[in-house]
Each structure stands twice: as structure tokens, then as C-alpha cells.
Design a protein around this motif. Structure first.
Motif, PDB file in Angstrom:
ATOM      1  N   ASP A 171       0.821  -1.207   0.000  1.00 34.34           N
ATOM      2  CA  ASP A 171       0.000   0.000   0.000  1.00 34.34           C
ATOM      3  C   ASP A 171       0.861   1.266   0.000  1.00 34.34           C
ATOM      4  OD1 ASP A 171      -2.681   0.461  -0.257  1.00 34.34           O
ATOM      5  OD2 ASP A 171      -2.887   1.161   1.806  1.00 34.34           O
ATOM      6  N   ALA A 172       1.956   1.216   0.762  1.00 39.64           N
ATOM      7  CA  ALA A 172       2.787   2.422   0.888  1.00 39.64           C
ATOM      8  C   ALA A 172       3.475   2.776  -0.430  1.00 39.64           C
ATOM      9  CB  ALA A 172       3.819   2.219   1.988  1.00 39.64           C
ATOM     10  N   ASP A 173       3.663   1.766  -1.303  1.00 36.47           N
ATOM     11  CA  ASP A 173       4.359   2.010  -2.572  1.00 36.47           C
ATOM     12  C   ASP A 173       3.394   2.215  -3.732  1.00 36.47           C
ATOM     13  OD1 ASP A 173       6.782   1.665  -1.311  1.00 36.47           O
ATOM     14  OD2 ASP A 173       6.720  -0.513  -1.574  1.00 36.47           O
ATOM     15  N   LEU A 174       2.099   2.238  -3.426  1.00 36.30           N
ATOM     16  CA  LEU A 174       1.098   2.219  -4.479  1.00 36.30           C
ATOM     17  C   LEU A 174       1.280   3.388  -5.454  1.00 36.30           C
ATOM     18  CD1 LEU A 174      -1.351   0.783  -5.566  1.00 36.30           C
ATOM     19  CD2 LEU A 174      -2.780   2.148  -4.061  1.00 36.30           C
ATOM     20  N   ASP A 175       1.473   4.588  -4.923  1.00 33.92           N
ATOM     21  CA  ASP A 175       1.580   5.754  -5.795  1.00 33.92           C
ATOM     22  C   ASP A 175       2.789   5.648  -6.714  1.00 33.92           C
ATOM     23  OD1 ASP A 175      -0.659   6.800  -4.778  1.00 33.92           O
ATOM     24  OD2 ASP A 175       0.293   8.337  -3.552  1.00 33.92           O
ATOM     25  N   ARG A 176       3.911   5.175  -6.130  1.00 34.95           N
ATOM     26  CA  ARG A 176       5.119   5.079  -6.934  1.00 34.95           C
ATOM     27  C   ARG A 176       4.892   4.102  -8.097  1.00 34.95           C
ATOM     28  NH1 ARG A 176       9.413   3.268  -3.361  1.00 34.95           N
ATOM     29  NH2 ARG A 176       8.411   4.787  -2.002  1.00 34.95           N
ATOM     30  N   THR A 177       4.267   2.974  -7.791  1.00 34.70           N
ATOM     31  CA  THR A 177       4.009   1.989  -8.836  1.00 34.70           C
ATOM     32  C   THR A 177       3.055   2.552  -9.891  1.00 34.70           C
ATOM     33  OG1 THR A 177       4.222   0.349  -7.115  1.00 34.70           O
ATOM     34  CG2 THR A 177       3.353  -0.404  -9.224  1.00 34.70           C
ATOM     35  N   LEU A 178       1.980   3.181  -9.415  1.00 33.50           N
ATOM     36  CA  LEU A 178       1.007   3.746 -10.358  1.00 33.50           C
ATOM     37  C   LEU A 178       1.696   4.723 -11.305  1.00 33.50           C
ATOM     38  CD1 LEU A 178      -2.141   4.601  -8.184  1.00 33.50           C
ATOM     39  CD2 LEU A 178      -2.013   2.947 -10.031  1.00 33.50           C
ATOM     40  N   ARG A 194      -9.002   6.261 -15.123  1.00 31.98           N
ATOM     41  CA  ARG A 194      -8.217   7.332 -14.506  1.00 31.98           C
ATOM     42  C   ARG A 194      -7.448   6.785 -13.321  1.00 31.98           C
ATOM     43  NH1 ARG A 194     -10.359  12.263 -13.323  1.00 31.98           N
ATOM     44  NH2 ARG A 194     -12.069  12.103 -14.803  1.00 31.98           N
ATOM     45  N   ARG A 195      -6.335   7.475 -13.008  1.00 31.42           N
ATOM     46  CA  ARG A 195      -5.567   7.051 -11.849  1.00 31.42           C
ATOM     47  C   ARG A 195      -5.345   8.216 -10.887  1.00 31.42           C
ATOM     48  NH1 ARG A 195       0.276   6.246 -14.849  1.00 31.42           N
ATOM     49  NH2 ARG A 195       0.602   8.423 -15.388  1.00 31.42           N
ATOM     50  N   ASN A 196      -6.015   9.357 -11.144  1.00 31.76           N
ATOM     51  CA  ASN A 196      -5.777  10.510 -10.272  1.00 31.76           C
ATOM     52  C   ASN A 196      -6.818  10.641  -9.174  1.00 31.76           C
ATOM     53  OD1 ASN A 196      -7.917  11.395 -11.756  1.00 31.76           O
ATOM     54  ND2 ASN A 196      -6.731  12.844 -12.990  1.00 31.76           N
ATOM     55  N   ILE A 197      -7.695   9.649  -9.034  1.00 35.20           N
ATOM     56  CA  ILE A 197      -8.640   9.686  -7.917  1.00 35.20           C
ATOM     57  C   ILE A 197      -8.254   8.544  -6.977  1.00 35.20           C
ATOM     58  CG2 ILE A 197     -10.439   8.201  -8.945  1.00 35.20           C
ATOM     59  CD1 ILE A 197     -11.850  11.165  -7.627  1.00 35.20           C
ATOM     60  N   MET A 214      -7.705  13.657  -4.802  1.00 38.67           N
ATOM     61  CA  MET A 214      -7.443  13.736  -6.236  1.00 38.67           C
ATOM     62  C   MET A 214      -6.047  14.321  -6.432  1.00 38.67           C
ATOM     63  SD  MET A 214     -10.009  15.132  -9.099  1.00 38.67           S
ATOM     64  CE  MET A 214      -9.878  14.551 -10.769  1.00 38.67           C
ATOM     65  N   TYR A 215      -5.161  13.549  -7.022  1.00 39.22           N
ATOM     66  CA  TYR A 215      -3.826  14.032  -7.376  1.00 39.22           C
ATOM     67  C   TYR A 215      -3.238  13.075  -8.387  1.00 39.22           C
ATOM     68  CZ  TYR A 215      -2.205  10.461  -4.027  1.00 39.22           C
ATOM     69  OH  TYR A 215      -1.996   9.288  -3.359  1.00 39.22           O
ATOM     70  N   GLU A 216      -2.265  13.538  -9.154  1.00 37.10           N
ATOM     71  CA  GLU A 216      -1.599  12.659 -10.115  1.00 37.10           C
ATOM     72  C   GLU A 216      -0.491  11.925  -9.377  1.00 37.10           C
ATOM     73  OE1 GLU A 216      -2.597  11.970 -12.975  1.00 37.10           O
ATOM     74  OE2 GLU A 216      -3.909  13.636 -13.511  1.00 37.10           O
ATOM     75  N   PRO A 217      -0.555  10.585  -9.329  1.00 36.07           N
ATOM     76  CA  PRO A 217       0.424   9.859  -8.525  1.00 36.07           C
ATOM     77  C   PRO A 217       1.850  10.002  -9.052  1.00 36.07           C
ATOM     78  CG  PRO A 217      -0.967   8.348  -9.748  1.00 36.07           C
ATOM     79  CD  PRO A 217      -1.552   9.715  -9.927  1.00 36.07           C
ATOM     80  N   ASP A 218       2.016  10.362 -10.326  1.00 37.04           N
ATOM     81  CA  ASP A 218       3.384  10.532 -10.834  1.00 37.04           C
ATOM     82  C   ASP A 218       3.863  11.964 -10.658  1.00 37.04           C
ATOM     83  OD1 ASP A 218       1.481  11.402 -12.599  1.00 37.04           O
ATOM     84  OD2 ASP A 218       2.644  10.930 -14.385  1.00 37.04           O
ATOM     85  N   LEU A 233       4.137  14.036  -4.783  1.00 36.92           N
ATOM     86  CA  LEU A 233       4.765  13.015  -3.964  1.00 36.92           C
ATOM     87  C   LEU A 233       4.701  13.425  -2.495  1.00 36.92           C
ATOM     88  CD1 LEU A 233       7.996  12.665  -6.146  1.00 36.92           C
ATOM     89  CD2 LEU A 233       5.825  11.454  -6.421  1.00 36.92           C
ATOM     90  N   GLY A 234       4.734  12.416  -1.642  1.00 36.76           N
ATOM     91  CA  GLY A 234       4.883  12.700  -0.217  1.00 36.76           C
ATOM     92  C   GLY A 234       3.600  12.596   0.595  1.00 36.76           C
ATOM     93  N   LEU A 235       2.498  12.090  -0.017  1.00 34.76           N
ATOM     94  CA  LEU A 235       1.285  11.873   0.776  1.00 34.76           C
ATOM     95  C   LEU A 235       1.336  10.474   1.369  1.00 34.76           C
ATOM     96  CD1 LEU A 235      -1.571  13.357  -1.455  1.00 34.76           C
ATOM     97  CD2 LEU A 235      -0.335  14.431   0.417  1.00 34.76           C
ATOM     98  N   THR A 236       0.866  10.336   2.608  1.00 30.76           N
ATOM     99  CA  THR A 236       0.798   9.004   3.181  1.00 30.76           C
ATOM    100  C   THR A 236      -0.612   8.452   2.994  1.00 30.76           C
ATOM    101  OG1 THR A 236       0.826   7.738   5.230  1.00 30.76           O
ATOM    102  CG2 THR A 236       0.401  10.077   5.428  1.00 30.76           C
ATOM    103  N   ARG A 237      -0.705   7.130   2.874  1.00 30.64           N
ATOM    104  CA  ARG A 237      -2.017   6.482   2.782  1.00 30.64           C
ATOM    105  C   ARG A 237      -2.381   5.828   4.096  1.00 30.64           C
ATOM    106  NH1 ARG A 237      -3.524   5.689  -2.726  1.00 30.64           N
ATOM    107  NH2 ARG A 237      -5.010   4.133  -2.047  1.00 30.64           N
TER     108      ARG A 237
END
Lengths: 316, 633
Positions: free
Chosen positions: B345-352, B363-366, B607-611, B614-618
Motif C-alpha cells: 500500500d505504501a508504494d502504491l503511488d510510486r508503482t502507479l 483514470r488514476r488521479n482519484i 485527487m492528485y496525479e500519482p506521478d 509526492l509525499g502523501l501518506t495512505r
């Protein structure tokens, strides 16, 4: 004319006092507690009592006179208050005074409202004259239809349509906010439409009416070009009803733009009023209503003065 | 004719002048949306989520919540905890400075915490400080002092109640407000276990063991304030003795903090802007130069602003069509199911961010992220309803029957359409490291009907459920607040589930927010919409709600066994053993007694673009720190 201005200015404090009293009574009777946060978390009872005492919310009569004294500057003259015209701290926005809130929002609302009236005047006069000069033609029907649309489409629909087309698709204007003239265009246009439609109809009927009159025939008979007949003679008279509608319209445009402010994220005072009523923020309600009523009285006065200036036949 | 155009020209020039007076600055590194303006930037008076988030930009408490939900050092470099978890000694970093260069000392923390405890400040979260030894007595003493000064005729009453000795009461009445305040400060030092031993050391004595005290210390209201600024803004009313603060000290130019950023602009209902604080101890590690929050009330406009690239993050997407956007996100995830299934889960944004961009209809920004809150319905546990009628829900078997007939999966998929994590427990699963909430009751209508039968509510020949006396099951009334469609939809869905599965009559009644709350507090309901967000990283932030004497126990639930377990846990110092006791207490709550019917963990829709951002925690605490954000452009 001086007499009228003086008379109106003398009346003004009494009108405002009545508005103040009625608003205060209504605001006080609104159910709810301004110190309660909407998330339902309630501070300790001692804390609530401290807040009530601090804002004099435990005694309506004391609040009424205390606030009146501070707002009018009487307390300041008596030496009881550090500043004149102090509308107090906002109860729901606790880091701000009502004066600060109004000072931040009023210039925005005023310029947005004036811009909207300006656009409405240009659009409305243009459409009205076209329709009035060629009544019952396709051109007239077209402008009339546009006017009906302008009056009947709710501004949040128009607002979103304008945003999607001109801001998202074409990128000509920013989405929302405030800052430079670009930010003013879309909200002012959206706000102007109902007023433009109203002005167009007033002008059209005025023009049709005036163009049938004897002095127009005289003007034509002495060989004036049609353009000068219409613009110089007929429009000048057809404009008078428009002018008298402009006073209240300007006040409404400057204050009644709650929906527009919301859709275009414009930091005006319209939404403060709605939020204040929701939160029963008495000081903010009072502050906004006082400013509204002063504006309304002033604009009616300005229009009356303009009236006699444009039409010398009217003496005040 | 020209005359007509004069007013038009005047208007136009007026507008141009007013607008040109505005102050424009370049776009900030990170721009986020606030649905409504910040309420306050006074850390001690904060209670709203977005205020507390902003507090992390301009203030820094002793400790901080790390992205994984654990507690780490912040303004304090280290600390010692006594064996009985009731004495904490904090060591501040050396060379800590405020944004104007003044040193930050232990005295500043003591001053700020004292502000929060003083009833004059009217801090919503003053209760978080009352675990400090003597703090509650001091709070009450000061409240009584103010009451006495306001109403001298209550002297005898307050003396009889033991608030003051007769001499002290007379002395208070004889002195002026200033002197009463000095008396208050002396009293604070005497009574309250808070001691700035030296500029770098703060000692805190607690009234009892609080294993989660460090988590509290990381909360925004525990931030220090700049004493000279506050003292200049403070006056003491000579009559009432009450502290009065000029609240404009929270404005740019006056506000001085110790956080990674400083406040450079705050325009009411419009925007606020933070720029890097050069005096922050760790300034080099802060990725963003500037952060701006713009106020956009309209949920739809916020999304348009995001689509146009004007904002980087919407922390709370509220547009009505968000469920459709989430469906597009699920479509995107389906395409890369294999890769995403293996991602932590913690790496989800980086992978996306490394995956190919979304196609049309994806979409991947929601992002729906679990929040630190639980959606539930209250059940009235009292013998009788407010109208005097006997309450069938007093029987835990009936309450269990209700719980067993809730199809939570259907609720989150078809009613809320946000695909929340369904929840049988009260404490959100995975939100508190080391705590394992119970499973709760499953969706099992057969068992539900059996419970109802066992409670004596059997169906007669006509299919009506009656008790042994022959009385029919009364109409189950479901109270909800009309502010949000979510609660109406959930209430209607529950009504239908209970009608269908339990064959009992049920109706809903919607009330405006204020009235709903009044009914709830009066206990005038059978089942009512609920919901709770936790304040600090300990199960008690949820479980205390059901203590028989808690102010938020609107259900009239009183279980000596449950209260006993909470008391035992409070006296238990070993954190592991304490969690096991609390787990047992929660098990009683959600598997046996059911004063609440848990539905799901609340989600927040970001709502943010995961690429890019950066720096939000889930992590469910959703403790987002501006000092960790950056945007890749």
C-alpha cells in the motif's frame, strides 16, 4: 436637487437603524448556537460559557446596544471603544473581525457587480436597440429569445458551461479565483446575463414606444440621418426606465452573487452572508446586512441624481 | 447621447483600478484546495482537519506522526518515559529557532500547553491536555475563579463546594483581574505537572499512565507558540479577570512559528500561502519552496481547476459524480491487476506513476484512502423510549439481529458506491500499530432471525412478529440527518434490509442537522445515523465513546463489564497486555452488545496525479505533512 440629496442623507440613518433592529431580531431568533462547530464536537461547558460571556451572547439587549454603539462609532466618541465603526469579531471565523472580512470581500464583490452591470448595459442596450428598431423581424425574435434564455437559465448552469468551454477546453481564462482582469470576465459575464436580458427588454419596449412619437417624426422631417434619430433622440428617452432599474440592479449585482461566487471561487461577500446565516454568526450577519443596506440606499440616490442629469425635464 | 456612456466609462475605470490593486504572486510549488477557509491558525484553538494540516506547515510539536502511523521525534530530539508511563521527559533539539530567529525553549511549550488548558482560551481540544497531573483540577479551579469574579454573590456557594477557602475567595474578590491572573499562574505552577526544567528539557507528570501520550504530543494543539507575540496580543480584563486575546496575531507578518514553513499570506476565503522557513532546524530536507491553499467551495469547480492544472491536490473530493470517477479508477486498476496485486500500500503511488497513462474511461488521479473513522448507526439501549414506550432494542439479542442482517458489502458497492472497507469492529482495522480489532458480526440473516426468535419476537400466522404478550414489534424508527444524501441512502437501505430479512416494520425519519443532534442527545430515537473520527492513535479514542458516563454515549449503553475492562486497561502499563484488554472490550461491543452497528471505515477521496505529487501518506491516520510534499513538473 441639493434638497433631495440632503433629505435622503438625513433619512439614511433611520432606515439603517430599522434594518439593524429587524435583522438583529431575526438573527437572534434563528435556532442554533454560533459557537458550536458543525462537526458536532462540543467543548467543555465551562469553555462554552466563557465564549458566550466574551461575546456578550448571554444577553440580547446588552448585545444590541453594545454592538450598535461600537458599529456607529458612538462608543468610540464616548471613549468606550478603541476604534470607531467596529463591527466586532466574527463568531464563526474566529481569527477575523467582521471589518476585515468586509474589507477583503467588498472590493471583490463591488468590482464584480459593477463589471456585470457594465456588460449587462452593453449587451442589453445593443440587443434592445436592434430589436426595438426592427420589431417583429427575425433579428428581433433572435435577441428576444436570447433574452429569455438569459433570464431563465440558472447562473450555476451558465457558470459551469462557461468554465468548461472557455477555461478548460479553450484555456482562455483561469478556472476561478481572483487577481486580475482575466479572472473577472467569466463570472461577470455569467452574472450579467439576467440583467442584460432585463435591460434588453426594457430598451426594446422603450424604443418601439419612442420611435412612434411625434418628435421622432419631426427629427426625420428635418432630415436627420436615421442613426442619429434613433441613438440621439429615441434612445435617450428609452434609456430612462433602464436607468431607474439600474440602482437596485447594481446593488443586487454587487451583493447577490452568492452562486456565481461559489461556482467561480470568487472571494466576495455574498457567500459570507449565506455562511453566516447558516452558522448563526450574528456579528457577521449584522455587518453584511448593514453594508448591503447602505449600498442599496446610496445607489438609489446616485441613480436619482443621474436621472435628472440625463433628463433635464426632471427636477428633483 | 454621450451622457449615457459616461457612467459606463466611470464603471469600467473603477473596476480596472480595484482589480489592479490586487497582489499576485507566482504559482506555489504545491497548490491544494480547501473547500472552506482555514478556521484558525492558533494551534491551541484548532479542531478542524485542514487547520491541523496547516498547523504542520507553520508549527512543530515535540513529536510527529510518521508516514507509517508510528510516532517519531520532531522538535524534541529524544525523550524518556518512566516505567509506569506516567512521567515523560522531553529533550529539545539544540539550536531550535522560531521563524524570526528567536530560540524555541521548553518554556514556549509550557506556555502553549497552559494556554490550551486555561478555560479562557476556549480550546475545543482542551480535554486532550487533562491527562496531565493536576490539569483537570486547575481547569475547574480557574473556571470557578472566573465564575466567582463574574458573580460575587456565588461566593458562599463556591466556598461550600470546596472550590476555594473562605480567605482565598475574599482575596480573589478584593483583587483586580490582573492580580487574579497572577494568582492563576502561580496556581498552575503549583498544581499542574508541567515543568520547564531548563531551556531544553520539558518534564511532564501525568495523572496516570497514558501509553499513547506521545501520540497526543504529536497532535497540532500541542505545538508551541511564540510567547512575545502572544503576550503582546493578550490583555486581562480588569473586572472579570478573563484573558482577552487580539486574534489578529495569526495573520501574516505577525504569526511566528517553528515549523518548516512560514505564513506569508492569508486572504479570507481566498487563499493562504506558506514559504520555507529558513530558521527551521531541518530546512534543507524540505522539498517544496512554497505551498498554497486556495479556497474553492464548489466541488465541481475544484475538479475543473485540477483538470486545468491549476491545483495539484484536492484533499476532499465531494463532487456528486465522484463514484463514477472511482469506477474509472477501478477500470484502470483492473488493467494492471497483476502488477498492483503485488504492490504494498505504501508504494502504491510510486508503482502507479510508472504504469502507462490511463486510456479513455480510465483514470488514476482519484484515490479513495481509508480514514481514521468509522461509519455506524447508533442503537438506543435504554429500557424505555422517550415517549415512554418499552424499547425492544434493550435486548442485546434484538440488537445483534439488526447487525446480522446488514449486508455491508451491498451498502458500499451499491449505496455509497465508494467501495469502503466494510467493518465489523469500531476501531478502523490497521490504523493503530499492534492493535487488532475484532471481526464483529457477519452478514447472516438466518442467525439474525434466530436471535430475534430467541428474544421472544416470533412470527404469528399472519407473519407479524409478536412478543409472548402478543404485542407486535413496534415500528423501528431510523433517524438520520438530511444534510448529506449518504445518510438518507444508508438509512433507506437499512430499513429495507431489516424489513426484508427480519420481517419487522421499519421507517426512516430525516431531520435537519441541528434537530437530529438534539434528538440524538435526548435519546429520542431507536436507531440513528452515527459516525466517529478518532483524535489520537489509541483505541480508546473510539472505545471511550461507549463508556457509560461518556458525554458522547448517546445510546444510553451502560455495561459494567465494559466499563470495568476500560478501567483495567487504563491501569495497565504493559502496552501489549493493555491492547489485549481493549480488544476484549471492543469484542463485547461489536459481537455481543452492539450499542452501535458498525458499517465501514470512512474513506477520504483524494485527487492528485500519482506521478506528480509526492509525499502523501495512505496510512489511515492521514496525517499529511506539508514538509514532506513535492511536485514533479
Amino acid at each position: 436637487m441639493t434638497g433631495l440629496v440632503v433629505r435622503r442623507l438625513v433619512q439614511m440613518p433611520f432606515i439603517i437603524l430599522i434594518v439593524y433592529t429587524v435583522t438583529f431580531a431575526l438573527a437572534w431568533l434563528v435556532p442554533g448556537n454560533p459557537l458550536e462547530s458543525p462537526d458536532g464536537r462540543r467543548p467543555d461547558q465551562a469553555v462554552v460559557d466563557a465564549m458566550l460571556a466574551q461575546y456578550k451572547l448571554d444577553d440580547p439587549v446588552a448585545f444590541y446596544f453594545d454592538y450598535l454603539g461600537k458599529a456607529t462609532g458612538v462608543s468610540y466618541l464616548l471613549g468606550d471603544a478603541p476604534r470607531p465603526f467596529d463591527l466586532g469579531p466574527s463568531l464563526s471565523q474566529s481569527d477575523w473581525t467582521v471589518n476585515e472580512i468586509l474589507a477583503a470581500g467588498l472590493p471583490v464583490s463591488v468590482s464584480l457587480g459593477l463589471a456585470a452591470i457594465l456588460i449587462a448595459l452593453v449587451l442589453g442596450l445593443f440587443a434592445g436597440v436592434i430589436g426595438g428598431l426592427r420589431p417583429n423581424t427575425a433579428l428581433d425574435a433572435g435577441t428576444q429569445a436570447l433574452a429569455v434564455i438569459g433570464i431563465s437559465l440558472p447562473s450555476f448552469v451558465i457558470g459551469v458551461m462557461l468554465l468548461i468551454l472557455f477555461a478548460v477546453k479553450l484555456g482562455w481564462f483561469p478556472i476561478g479565483g481572483w487577481g486580475d482582469l482575466q479572472h473577472v470576465v467569466l463570472p461577470a459575464f455569467a452574472l450579467s446575463l439576467p440583467f442584460a436580458a432585463y435591460i434588453a427588454r426594457l430598451t426594446r419596449f422603450g424604443m418601439i414606444d419612442e420611435m412612434r412619437k411625434d418628435y421622432i417624426r419631426t427629427a426625420r422631417a428635418k432630415g436627420l440621418p436615421e442613426r442619429r434619430v434613433a441613438m440621439g433622440h429615441a434612445l435617450r428617452n428609452a434609456f430612462l426606465p433602464v436607468l431607474s432599474s439600474l440602482g437596485p440592479a447594481t446593488a443586487i449585482a454587487m451583493t447577490g452573487s452568492f452562486v456565481i461566487e461559489k461556482v467561480f471561487a470568487v472571494p466576495g461577500i455574498g457567500r459570507n452572508f449565506v455562511d453566516a446565516v447558516m452558522a448563526k454568526d450574528i456579528t457577521l450577519i449584522m455587518g453584511v446586512v448593514l453594508v448591503y443596506s447602505i449600498l442599496l440606499v446610496l445607489f438609489n440616490l446616485i441613480v436619482d441624481v443621474l436621472y435628472s442629469w440625463i433628463d433635464p425635464r426632471i427636477s428633483l | 447621447m454621450l451622457k449615457i456612456f459616461v457612467p459606463i466609462l466611470v464603471l469600467a475605470s473603477l473596476i480596472a483600478v480595484v482589480v489592479s490593486l490586487d497582489d499576485e504572486r507566482p504559482r506555489a510549488d504545491v497548490v491544494l484546495v480547501h473547500g472552506t477557509d482555514l478556521f484558525t491558525l492558533d494551534p491551541q484553538r484548532m479542531s478542524y482537519l485542514h487547520d491541523l494540516r496547516a498547523s504542520r506547515a507553520i508549527y512543530e510539536p515535540l513529536a510527529t506522526i510518521l508516514p507509517d502511523g508510528s510516532v517519531g521525534p520532531a522538535a524534541a530530539e529524544s525523550w524518556e518515559v518512566s516505567d509506569d508511563a506516567s512521567r515523560y521527559t522531553f529533550h529539545l533539539r539544540s539550536g531550535l529557532r522560531f521563524s524570526n530567529g528567536d530560540p524555541v525553549t521548553a518554556e514556549d511549550f509550557k506556555y502553549a500547553w497552559r494556554r490550551a488548558i486555561l478555560p479562557d482560551t476556549a480550546a475545543t481540544y482542551s480535554s486532550l491536555f487533562l491527562g496531565i497531573a493536576g490539569a483537570r483540577d486547575f481547569f475547574n479551579w480557574r473556571s470557578d475563579l472566573l465564575a466567582l469574579r463574574a458573580a460575587p454573590d456565588r461566593r458562599d456557594e463556591l466556598v461550600d463546594a470546596g472550590s476555594f477557602s473562605a480567605e482565598e475567595a475574599d482575596a480573589i474578590l478584593a483583587e483586580d483581574g490582573e492580580a487574579s491572573f497572577r494568582r492563576t499562574l502561580d496556581r498552575f505552577d503549583e498544581m499542574v505537572g508541567l515543568d520547564a526544567v531548563d531551556p531544553h528539557t520539558l518534564e511532564v507528570e501525568l495523572a496516570g499512565p497514558l501509553p499513547y501520550f506521545l501520540d497526543l504530543v504529536a497532535f497540532g494543539t500541542f505545538s508551541p507558540v511564540h510567547r512575545p507575540t502572544l503576550e503582546a496580543a493578550t490583555t486581562i480584563d480588569p473586572g472579570t479577570g478573563r484573558i482577552e486575546e487580539d486574534r489578529s496575531w495569526t495573520k501574516p507578518g505577525r504569526l511566528i512559528g517553528n515549523g518548516p514553513f512560514e505564513l506569508v499570506r492569508w486572504r479570507f476565503q481566498r487563499d493562504c500561502r506558506f514559504e520555507r522557513n529558513p530558521f527551521y532546524w531541518n530546512a534543507e530536507s524540505i522539498p517544496a519552496e512554497s505551498i498554497e491553499a486556495v479556497v474553492i467551495q464548489d466541488p465541481n469547480t475544484a475538479i475543473l481547476a485540477f483538470e486545468a492544472g491549476e491545483v495539484d491536490w484536492i484533499p476532499d473530493v465531494r463532487a456528486e459524480y465522484r463514484a463514477d470517477m472511482i469506477a474509472e479508477r477501478l477500470a484502470y486498476e483492473d488493467r494492471f491487476e497483476a502488477i498492483l496485486a503485488e504492490t504494498e500500500d505504501a508504494d502504491l503511488d510510486r508503482t502507479l506513476g510508472t504504469l502507462p497513462p490511463p486510456d479513455a474511461g480510465e483514470r488514476r488521479n482519484i484515490h479513495t484512502v481509508d480514514a481514521f473513522g468509522t461509519d455506524f448507526f447508533h442503537v438506543n439501549c435504554r429500557e424505555r423510549l422517550v415517549n415512554g414506550m418499552p424499547n425492544p432494542l434493550v435486548d442485546p439479542r434484538v440488537r445483534r439481529a439488526l447487525a446480522l442482517c446488514i449486508d455491508k458489502a451491498a451498502l458500499v458497492q451499491r449505496v455509497t458506491r465508494l467501495n469502503e472497507t466494510t467493518s465489523g469492529g469500531f476501531v478502523p482495522a490497521g490504523s493503530i500499530p499492534g492493535y487488532q480489532p475484532p471481526e464483529g458480526l457477519p452478514f447472516d440473516p438466518d442467525r439474525g432471525r434466530a436471535e430475534l426468535d430467541a428474544a421472544g419476537w416470533r412470527r404469528d400466522d399472519a407473519g407479524v412478529r409478536r412478543n409472548p404478550d402478543g404485542d407486535p414489534f413496534p415500528t423501528l424508527d431510523i433517524l438520520f440527518s438530511t444534510g448529506s444524501p449518504r445518510y438518507k441512502d444508508l438509512s433507506l437501505a437499512l430499513r429495507d434490509m431489516w424489513r426484508r430479512e427480519l420481517q419487522i416494520p421499519a421507517e426512516t425519519s430525516g431531520r435537519p442537522g441541528n434537530e437530529y443532534r438534539a434528538q440524538l442527545e435526548m435519546g429520542n430515537f431507536m436507531v440513528a445515523r452515527g459516525g466517529w473520527y478518532g483524535d489520537y492513535g489509541d483505541p480508546t479514542t473510539f472505545l471511550d465513546l461507549n463508556h457509560s458516563e461518556d458525554g458522547n454515549n448517546h445510546r444510553g449503553y451502560a455495561s459494567p463489564r465494559y466499563d470495568e475492562l476500560l478501567a483495567t486497561a487504563a491501569a495497565t502499563i504493559d502496552p501489549e497486555a493493555r491492547f489485549r484488554i481493549l480488544e476484549e472490550a471492543e469484542r463485547i461491543l461489536v459481537e455481543e452488545d452492539l450499542p452501535i452497528l458498525p458499517l465501514c471505515t470512512y474513506v477520504t477521496v483524494y485527487m492528485y496525479e500519482p506521478d506528480r505529487l509526492l509525499g502523501l501518506t495512505r496510512h489511515p491516520r492521514l496525517d499529511q505533512h506539508p514538509g514532506r510534499w513535492s511536485v514533479r513538473r
